[in-house]
Design a protein around this motif. Structure first.
Motif, PDB file in Angstrom:
ATOM      1  N   LYS A 147      -9.040  -7.172  23.797  1.00  0.00           N
ATOM      2  CA  LYS A 147      -8.138  -6.480  22.887  1.00  0.00           C
ATOM      3  C   LYS A 147      -8.345  -7.040  21.487  1.00  0.00           C
ATOM      4  N   VAL A 148      -8.728  -6.171  20.578  1.00  0.00           N
ATOM      5  CA  VAL A 148      -9.050  -6.590  19.219  1.00  0.00           C
ATOM      6  C   VAL A 148      -8.065  -5.935  18.265  1.00  0.00           C
ATOM      7  N   GLU A 149      -7.439  -6.732  17.426  1.00  0.00           N
ATOM      8  CA  GLU A 149      -6.584  -6.222  16.352  1.00  0.00           C
ATOM      9  C   GLU A 149      -6.781  -7.146  15.175  1.00  0.00           C
ATOM     10  N   THR A 150      -7.426  -6.646  14.127  1.00  0.00           N
ATOM     11  CA  THR A 150      -7.842  -7.542  13.067  1.00  0.00           C
ATOM     12  C   THR A 150      -8.033  -6.797  11.754  1.00  0.00           C
ATOM     13  N   THR A 151      -8.058  -7.549  10.685  1.00  0.00           N
ATOM     14  CA  THR A 151      -8.438  -7.014   9.386  1.00  0.00           C
ATOM     15  C   THR A 151      -9.961  -6.961   9.327  1.00  0.00           C
ATOM     16  N   LEU A 152     -10.496  -5.769   9.188  1.00  0.00           N
ATOM     17  CA  LEU A 152     -11.946  -5.639   9.075  1.00  0.00           C
ATOM     18  C   LEU A 152     -12.423  -6.143   7.716  1.00  0.00           C
ATOM     19  N   ILE A 153     -11.716  -5.745   6.657  1.00  0.00           N
ATOM     20  CA  ILE A 153     -12.122  -6.135   5.310  1.00  0.00           C
ATOM     21  C   ILE A 153     -10.890  -6.030   4.408  1.00  0.00           C
ATOM     22  N   SER A 154     -10.790  -6.910   3.432  1.00  0.00           N
ATOM     23  CA  SER A 154      -9.695  -6.859   2.466  1.00  0.00           C
ATOM     24  C   SER A 154     -10.256  -7.077   1.065  1.00  0.00           C
ATOM     25  N   ASP A 155      -9.375  -6.966   0.074  1.00  0.00           N
ATOM     26  CA  ASP A 155      -9.768  -7.157  -1.328  1.00  0.00           C
ATOM     27  C   ASP A 155     -10.910  -6.203  -1.714  1.00  0.00           C
ATOM     28  N   LEU A 156     -10.814  -4.964  -1.253  1.00  0.00           N
ATOM     29  CA  LEU A 156     -11.835  -3.966  -1.567  1.00  0.00           C
ATOM     30  C   LEU A 156     -11.719  -3.494  -3.013  1.00  0.00           C
ATOM     31  N   ALA A 157     -12.833  -3.150  -3.609  1.00  0.00           N
ATOM     32  CA  ALA A 157     -12.825  -2.568  -4.946  1.00  0.00           C
ATOM     33  C   ALA A 157     -12.053  -1.249  -4.928  1.00  0.00           C
ATOM     34  N   PRO A 158     -11.319  -0.956  -5.991  1.00  0.00           N
ATOM     35  CA  PRO A 158     -10.538   0.285  -6.019  1.00  0.00           C
ATOM     36  C   PRO A 158     -11.436   1.515  -5.909  1.00  0.00           C
ATOM     37  N   GLY A 159     -10.872   2.589  -5.367  1.00  0.00           N
ATOM     38  CA  GLY A 159     -11.594   3.858  -5.317  1.00  0.00           C
ATOM     39  C   GLY A 159     -11.605   4.487  -3.941  1.00  0.00           C
ATOM     40  N   LEU A 160     -11.670   5.816  -3.945  1.00  0.00           N
ATOM     41  CA  LEU A 160     -11.781   6.583  -2.708  1.00  0.00           C
ATOM     42  C   LEU A 160     -13.240   6.635  -2.303  1.00  0.00           C
TER      43      LEU A 160
END
Length: 375
Positions: A147-160
């Motif tokens: 069972k995996v529950e995690t933040t894949l990536i954070s502090d991403l550059a703004p934008g769609l």
């Protein structure tokens, strides 16, 4: 005397005040796994679909199975079992989120293999398009349990931007959701309508031994062609079986890539290659078919028996290809195996299975042949 009486009273008052303060203090909310905020918005990927999931309109035993339910009992038991792995599947979405979370449950508790890490066997591998539309790697999960529950990536550059997450190679998925912070824009992207490239092969096609799911040559080529791919690789069981051929023929593919020689000997190649190609050609007269010789073990320069095996296997496939051409089978291409892993002996993990370098080199060899075939 008065001070003697006051001391116990003062002590009792302090203790009572402390007890009341402790009772009044709210209990802290336990943090969610992986630093995920409690109000994260979760999106079940089955609500919009994943690419690489062929026969999508047919009944499944489990949603993330690679083969439809009807295949059980028609393909071998080994092929059926291996088809429960999610190799080759990829989910796309758009978001402007500053962080991306994931929550998924794996079917098997064996998260890794001795020669392949958990990131490749059981990981979720994230890519995104840059401002020029080119796919670039972002991050991969590091599973420690089923069972995996995690933040894949954070502090991403703004934008769609558009993202693509490749599913585990040698494990199956029970459920999968993508999460973003509350208020972030999110859109699940349905599988693209372009015809897929179908790769039918062995453990190497299945993904051994990529460090992560996006590094298999099938995934690399999918990004280079910007087209869906379907991975029909079965570890130890890619053997040009007619039952698998029946299933492949149901899909209107951009090309069929037949890469089964690592699981076959020369006699098997002679007996099964021509019938499989004719089977596919009868069902799909205009679909390109690419035959691939097996890679050479990277130590066959010092193991004469293995070198001879590859020589004989290659000769058997070449003879089948020549026969098919003489019989008028068109739109047939051929990829030699001698240089699939390169020439410096560094392209494999264990002599047999590609490492990331070997997969990149395979993609480099496959790409021009496929481009010419699909013109």
């Amino acid at each position: 005397m008065k001070s003697t009486l006051l001391l116990p009273l003062a002590l009792a008052l302090v203790l009572a005040t402390t007890a009341l303060a402790q009772q009044a203090a709210p209990k802290p909310t336990p943090p969610r796994p992986g630093g995920i905020p409690a109000d994260a918005a979760w999106h079940d990927v089955t609500t919009w679909g994943v690419e690489g999931r062929g026969w999508a309109d047919q009944e499944r035993k489990k949603w993330f199975d690679r083969l439809p339910a009807k295949a059980e009992g028609k393909v071998t038991a080994a092929v059926w079992g291996l088809s429960r792995d999610s190799a080759g599947m990829m989910v796309r979405f758009k978001t402007d989120a500053k962080a991306i979370y994931t929550r998924y449950t794996l079917t098997k508790t064996n998260l890794a293999m001795p020669h392949m890490p958990a990131t490749g066997v059981s990981g979720l591998d994230l890519y995104a398009r840059d401002t020029d539309g080119k796919w670039k790697w972002v991050q991969v999960t590091r599973p420690g349990s089923a069972k995996v529950e995690t933040t894949l990536i954070s502090d991403l550059a703004p934008g769609l931007r558009e993202y693509a997450a490749y599913l585990p190679l040698y494990n199956g998925i029970e459920s999968l959701a993508i999460g973003v912070p509350a208020g972030a824009q999110f859109e699940g992207l349905a599988p693209r309508a372009e015809k897929p490239i179908i790769f039918y092969g062995t453990s190497i096609t299945h993904g051994a031994c990529a460090s992560r799911p996006g590094m298999v040559h099938t995934a690399i080529l999918g990004r280079r062609f910007d087209r869906p791919v379907i991975n029909v690789g079965f570890s130890g069981n890619g053997r040009m079986d007619a039952a698998v051929g029946d299933l492949l023929a149901e899909i209107d593919a951009a090309a069929y890539v037949i890469d089964c020689l690592p699981n076959m000997g020369p006699a098997d190649v002679t007996a099964k290659c021509v019938p499989l190609v004719k089977q596919l050609r009868a069902a799909r007269p205009n679909t390109p078919i690419v035959l691939v010789e097996d890679r050479r073990f990277t130590n066959d320069w010092i193991t004469p028996g293995k070198k001879k095996f590859h020589d004989d296997n290659h000769a058997a496939l070449r003879a089948a290809y020549d026969q098919l051409q003489k019989e008028g089978i068109t739109k047939l291409s051929y990829i030699p195996g001698d240089h699939l892993y390169g020439d410096d002996t560094e392209g494999a993990t264990d002599a047999s299975h590609a490492n990331d370098l070997g997969f990149m080199r395979q993609a480099d060899v496959f790409e021009p042949v496929l481009r010419a075939a699909m013109k």
